[in-house]
Design an enzyme around this catalytic site. Structure first.
Site, mmCIF file in Angstrom:
data_model
loop_
_atom_site.group_PDB
_atom_site.id
_atom_site.type_symbol
_atom_site.label_atom_id
_atom_site.label_comp_id
_atom_site.label_asym_id
_atom_site.label_seq_id
_atom_site.Cartn_x
_atom_site.Cartn_y
_atom_site.Cartn_z
ATOM 1 N N SER A 45 0.832 -1.202 0.000
ATOM 2 C CA SER A 45 0.000 0.000 0.000
ATOM 3 C C SER A 45 0.865 1.250 0.000
ATOM 4 O O SER A 45 1.975 1.258 0.551
ATOM 5 C CB SER A 45 -0.866 -0.028 1.254
ATOM 6 O OG SER A 45 -1.405 1.243 1.507
ATOM 7 N N TYR B 230 -2.158 -1.146 10.901
ATOM 8 C CA TYR B 230 -2.359 -1.672 9.545
ATOM 9 C C TYR B 230 -1.162 -1.322 8.662
ATOM 10 O O TYR B 230 -0.580 -2.178 7.992
ATOM 11 C CB TYR B 230 -3.654 -1.114 8.928
ATOM 12 C CG TYR B 230 -3.738 -1.332 7.436
ATOM 13 C CD1 TYR B 230 -4.004 -2.598 6.911
ATOM 14 C CD2 TYR B 230 -3.531 -0.283 6.531
ATOM 15 C CE1 TYR B 230 -4.053 -2.812 5.538
ATOM 16 C CE2 TYR B 230 -3.578 -0.489 5.157
ATOM 17 C CZ TYR B 230 -3.842 -1.746 4.669
ATOM 18 O OH TYR B 230 -3.879 -1.960 3.312
ATOM 19 N N LYS C 5 2.056 -3.667 6.736
ATOM 20 C CA LYS C 5 2.519 -3.631 5.332
ATOM 21 C C LYS C 5 4.040 -3.414 5.280
ATOM 22 O O LYS C 5 4.745 -4.053 4.498
ATOM 23 C CB LYS C 5 1.806 -2.517 4.556
ATOM 24 C CG LYS C 5 0.315 -2.747 4.360
ATOM 25 C CD LYS C 5 0.033 -3.952 3.474
ATOM 26 C CE LYS C 5 -1.443 -4.203 3.273
ATOM 27 N NZ LYS C 5 -1.761 -5.542 2.772
HETATM 28 P P1 NAD Z 1 -10.800 -7.420 0.946
HETATM 29 O O1 NAD Z 1 -11.039 -7.437 2.401
HETATM 30 O O2 NAD Z 1 -11.969 -7.229 0.042
HETATM 31 O O3 NAD Z 1 -10.027 -8.753 0.492
HETATM 32 C C1 NAD Z 1 -9.146 -9.441 1.341
HETATM 33 C C2 NAD Z 1 -9.591 -10.886 1.329
HETATM 34 O O4 NAD Z 1 -8.723 -11.632 2.195
HETATM 35 C C3 NAD Z 1 -11.015 -11.085 1.855
HETATM 36 O O5 NAD Z 1 -11.713 -11.887 0.933
HETATM 37 C C4 NAD Z 1 -10.825 -11.802 3.189
HETATM 38 O O6 NAD Z 1 -11.895 -12.681 3.471
HETATM 39 C C5 NAD Z 1 -9.508 -12.524 2.952
HETATM 40 N N1 NAD Z 1 -8.735 -12.834 4.165
HETATM 41 C C6 NAD Z 1 -8.342 -12.010 5.163
HETATM 42 N N2 NAD Z 1 -7.642 -12.702 6.086
HETATM 43 C C7 NAD Z 1 -7.605 -13.994 5.651
HETATM 44 C C8 NAD Z 1 -7.042 -15.189 6.171
HETATM 45 N N3 NAD Z 1 -6.394 -15.225 7.341
HETATM 46 N N4 NAD Z 1 -7.186 -16.326 5.467
HETATM 47 C C9 NAD Z 1 -7.857 -16.322 4.284
HETATM 48 N N5 NAD Z 1 -8.405 -15.232 3.758
HETATM 49 C C10 NAD Z 1 -8.281 -14.071 4.437
HETATM 50 O O7 NAD Z 1 -9.697 -6.304 0.663
HETATM 51 P P2 NAD Z 1 -9.163 -5.729 -0.715
HETATM 52 O O8 NAD Z 1 -9.571 -4.307 -0.794
HETATM 53 O O9 NAD Z 1 -9.466 -6.658 -1.820
HETATM 54 O O10 NAD Z 1 -7.600 -5.732 -0.401
HETATM 55 C C11 NAD Z 1 -6.745 -6.796 -0.778
HETATM 56 C C12 NAD Z 1 -5.360 -6.529 -0.262
HETATM 57 O O11 NAD Z 1 -4.915 -5.258 -0.771
HETATM 58 C C13 NAD Z 1 -5.273 -6.398 1.264
HETATM 59 O O12 NAD Z 1 -4.067 -6.988 1.692
HETATM 60 C C14 NAD Z 1 -5.242 -4.904 1.493
HETATM 61 O O13 NAD Z 1 -4.570 -4.567 2.681
HETATM 62 C C15 NAD Z 1 -4.465 -4.421 0.284
HETATM 63 N N6 NAD Z 1 -4.755 -3.024 -0.041
HETATM 64 C C16 NAD Z 1 -6.050 -2.624 -0.239
HETATM 65 C C17 NAD Z 1 -6.323 -1.289 -0.491
HETATM 66 C C18 NAD Z 1 -7.748 -0.817 -0.672
HETATM 67 O O14 NAD Z 1 -7.978 0.387 -0.574
HETATM 68 N N7 NAD Z 1 -8.708 -1.682 -0.929
HETATM 69 C C19 NAD Z 1 -5.275 -0.360 -0.597
HETATM 70 C C20 NAD Z 1 -3.956 -0.817 -0.414
HETATM 71 C C21 NAD Z 1 -3.712 -2.150 -0.142
#
Ligand code: NAD
Ligand code: UDP
Length: 339
Positions: free
Chosen positions: A125, A150, A154
């Site tokens: 991120s 959080y 990262k």
């Molecule tokens: P999201 O919550 O929609 O997707 C994450 C998925 O991981 C979910 O389906 C959740 O059920 C699954 N998950 C979490 N812990 C788990 C575990 N222990 N075992 C199995 N599954 C697990 O989030 P997203 O927006 O799709 O983000 C995906 C990744 O990108 C994350 O790591 C997030 O930190 C990173 N990210 C997201 C953003 C944003 O704004 N959406 C920005 C920067 C980074």
């Protein structure tokens, strides 16, 4: 055909990436515990692509269960989306965040070592640039000081992956630093479906639009920015997903660690987001101005040159596309996947 494990692949970014990978001729396997998603998302991926998708309900921290996934599939690469991502919740529940986010990474790396899988892409991120670095952010800047657990997860996970690659010269790691993903697939079948009250701007706007929330509070209009509200680098989730396809092509043909910003390079303010959403969708978004939200930076946006020069990737969609596609998803799924 190459097979890619999508850890957390049923979530917002993972589901869109699954669609783009399948459309580009990759096979995907999803492993998700559905803690922030649901199996319906996998069905929707199948509907969009017309292909059946193998999905495992598994906590990535559960090594014995994760090993089954590695045993039953010949994997070429892993994309690690599986993490908890709510900034405020991470302040209230730091142990939960460190345990989940760090442990999923370590368990994936252990399984990869044991089953000879040498390629991993990690969902990092822009938050790792911290408070010190000036915008626009470039990949060679030092990681900065984060304002919440959080963000620290990262930073730590980037470090863990870099150390793993230092020790194993065959390991190829790509760290993708996402900026602010918004929007949805143009079919309106998959999109962002936050649990409870949304923390992020666009899902909140969309829920005001659909009548689930009364009004948006804009957090601060006294920042040192052109209109006084914070500016972010919003990126269409489909552009972001296509960036993963380019990163997979790259990770499969290189060793070592490479970092890429995935953003547009152009910041928009909160007010510009609200105005554009109103204009392209021909509606009013009830909003008020409130206090600043603790921890918010005035501006965050990418220098996106490296992804263009090395991966040949750049964003194609406009802010209007992002607002239109968000509304298309929300109006077709007023209650998200639990319609
Ligand atoms: P999201 O919550 O929609 O997707 C994450 C998925 O991981 C979910 O389906 C959740 O059920 C699954 N998950 C979490 N812990 C788990 C575990 N222990 N075992 C199995 N599954 C697990 O989030 P997203 O927006 O799709 O983000 C995906 C990744 O990108 C994350 O790591 C997030 O930190 C990173 N990210 C997201 C953003 C944003 O704004 N959406 C920005 C920067 C980074
Ligand atoms: N924001 C806002 N009201 C909300 C949610 C967010 O004004 O209900 C603002 C927030 O202060 C920030 C921008 O919108 O300036 C983007 O916030 P978001 O949480 O979506 O992303 P991040 O803070 O991670 O960049």
């Amino acid at each position: 055909m190459k097979t890619i494990l999508l850890a957390g692949g049923a979530g917002y970014i993972g589901s869109h990436t699954a669609v783009e990978l399948i459309s580009s001729g990759y096979d995907v396997v999803i492993a998700d515990n559905y803690s922030n998603s649901c199996p319906e998302a996998v069905k929707r991926i199948e509907e969009i692509t017309g292909k059946s998708v193998k999905a495992y309900e598994v906590d990535i921290k559960d090594k014995a269960k994760l090993e089954t996934v590695f045993k039953e599939n010949k994997l070429d690469a892993v994309i690690h989306f599986a993490g908890l991502k709510a900034v405020g919740e991470s302040v209230a529940k730091p142990v939960l965040y460190y345990r989940n986010n760090i442990d999923t990474t370590l368990t994936l790396l252990e399984c990869m070592q044991e089953y000879g899988v040498k390629n991993i892409i990690f969902s990092s991120s822009a938050t790792v640039y911290g408070e010190e670095n000036p915008v626009p952010y470039t990949e060679q800047m030092q990681r900065g000081t984060c304002t919440n657990p959080y963000g620290w997860t990262k930073v730590m996970m980037e470090q863990i992956l870099e150390d793993a690659a230092k020790a194993d010269k065959e390991l190829s790691v790509v760290l993708l630093r996402y900026f602010n993903p918004i929007g949805a697939h143009e079919s309106g079948k998959i999109g962002e479906d936050p649990q409870g009250i949304p923390n992020n701007l666009m899902p909140y706007v969309a829920q005001v639009a659909v009548g689930r929330r009364e009004k948006l509070t804009i957090f601060g209009n006294d920042y040192d920015t052109p209109d006084g509200t914070c500016r972010r680098d919003y990126i269409h989730v489909v552009d972001l997903a296509k960036g993963h396809v380019k990163a997979i092509d790259y990770v499969l043909s290189h060793d070592g660690v490479e970092i890429f910003n995935l953003g547009t390079g152009t910041p928009y303010s909160v007010t510009e987001i609200v105005d554009t959403f109103e204009k392209v969708n021909d509606m009013k978004i009830n909003h008020v101005y409130g206090d600043r939200r603790p921890g918010d930076l005035p501006e965050s946006y990418a220098n996106a040159d490296k992804a263009l020069n090395v991966l040949g990737w750049k964003t194609e969609k406009t802010l209007a596309d992002m607002c239109r596609d968000t509304w298309n998803w929300q109006k077709n799924n007023p209650n998200g996947y639990n319609k």
